[in-house]
Design an enzyme around this catalytic site. Structure first.
Site: not given
Ligand code: CP
Length: 337
Positions: A104, A131, A134, A229, A270, A298
């Protein structure tokens, strides 16, 4: 075996994405029967984070463990990532230790740099642009919660809110798969032209459609899924008053807006969410909300993705050969005394 990364769903065809989703579904079914196959025995996953995470961090670590491998959690600031050594050196070195990298990163360019230089698969666990893990999970969740008999190509997906990294990915995967996608937001926060150009290109091939509007009521009228979101993220604190004024109350997903959608419409997010901001508690906890099924998916998605990218690359060593090697080493140790 060809090295493939998972950086952007645009790098994959519709058929490949559907195969991946079917693999995830099969692994999920096996898991529900208590029969998760240990397909990634002894595989090492490096998890690099420049930002905190709940879902991505936990689902990848639990996922690889359930498949027989293990994860190294490298939290923000833990390793050199473009500081004190070049990103290419870091990517090459990590690739000598582990079988797969999930990262990330704050900047998408960092992700691209890792993928360019790594010699093992790199999985994008979120950047400032997209992302992809996701939204693969989101499509699986939509398939599971669709009206019985409704084809993927007939799904109407409406995203209400800021043009976030999740919006870019969702718009691109939905249009690549031939769905009908609408983004509703105030003009200033609508998807940029470049994303729309890519989405339109997808639609030309898939038969899907994409539309952007500032009218949330019109946008939900035929929606099978309403998705939202956060309206602001870390680093955008100074913009909160302006953003709140632009989105509230018109773009909040509340019961009044949800009732404008068909009765079968499902609510998605998400997470993490700012409850009472982009969506109300009433919606998030309603029978139409699938947010926790989505969050659970996930875990299944990460498992499918890891198997898809890593399993074909594993050396399938014969047990007899392994015993022969162990015997040679043991004999040498005995000789050493
Ligand atoms: N949706 C998502 O990626 O959550 P996190 O930021 O908790 O990983």
């Amino acid at each position: 075996m060809e090295l493939r990364h998972f950086i952007d769903t645009q790098d994959f065809s519709k058929a490949e994405l559907l195969d991946l989703i079917e693999l995830i579904r099969m692994i999920k079914m096996a898991d529900k029967e208590g029969a998760t196959p240990k397909l990634l025995q002894d595989v090492s996953l490096a998890m690099l984070f420049e930002e905190p995470s709940t879902r991505t961090r936990i689902s990848f670590e639990v996922g690889i463990t359930e498949l027989g491998g293990h994860a190294l959690y490298l939290k923000p600031g833990e390793i050199h990532l473009g500081v004190r050594e070049s990103l290419s050196d870091t990517a090459k070195v990590i690739s000598r230790y582990v079988d797969v990298i999930m990262a990330r990163t704050l900047k998408h360019e960092t992700m691209l740099g890792l993928a360019e230089h790594a010699t093992v698969p790199v999985i994008n666990g979120l950047t400032d642009y997209n992302h992809p893990t996701q939204v693969v999970c989101d499509v699986l969740t939509m398939i599971e919660h669709a009206q019985p008999g409704k084809k993927l190509e007939d799904f109407n997906v409406t995203f209400i809110g800021d043009a976030t990294n999740v919006l870019s990915s969702l718009m691109l995967i939905c249009t690549r798969l031939g769905m009908h996608f609408t983004h509703a937001a105030p003009k200033k926060y609508q998807a940029p032209q470049q994303w729309l150009d890519w989405a339109n290109e997808n639609c030309r091939e898939s038969g899907g459609t994409v539309c952007v509007t500032d009218d949330p009521v019109e946008a939900v009228k035929e929606a099978d899924f309403i998705y939202t979101d956060l309206w602001w993220w870390v680093g955008q604190e100074a913009e909160i008053p302006e953003r709140r004024a632009a989105f509230m109350p018109r773009y909040q997903v509340n019961m009044e807006l949800l009732k404008k959608a068909p009765a079968h419409c499902k609510f998605m997010h998400c997470l993490p969410a700012s409850r009472g901001v982009e969506a109300t508690d009433e919606v998030m906890d309603s029978p139409q909300s699938v947010i926790f099924d989505q969050a659970e998916n996930r875990l299944h998605t990460e498992k499918g993705l890891l198997v898809w990218l890593v399993y074909p690359r594993l050396k399938k060593t014969d047990e007899g050969f392994k015993k022969q090697k162990a015997d040679e080493i043991l004999k040498f140790l005995e000789k050493m005394g």
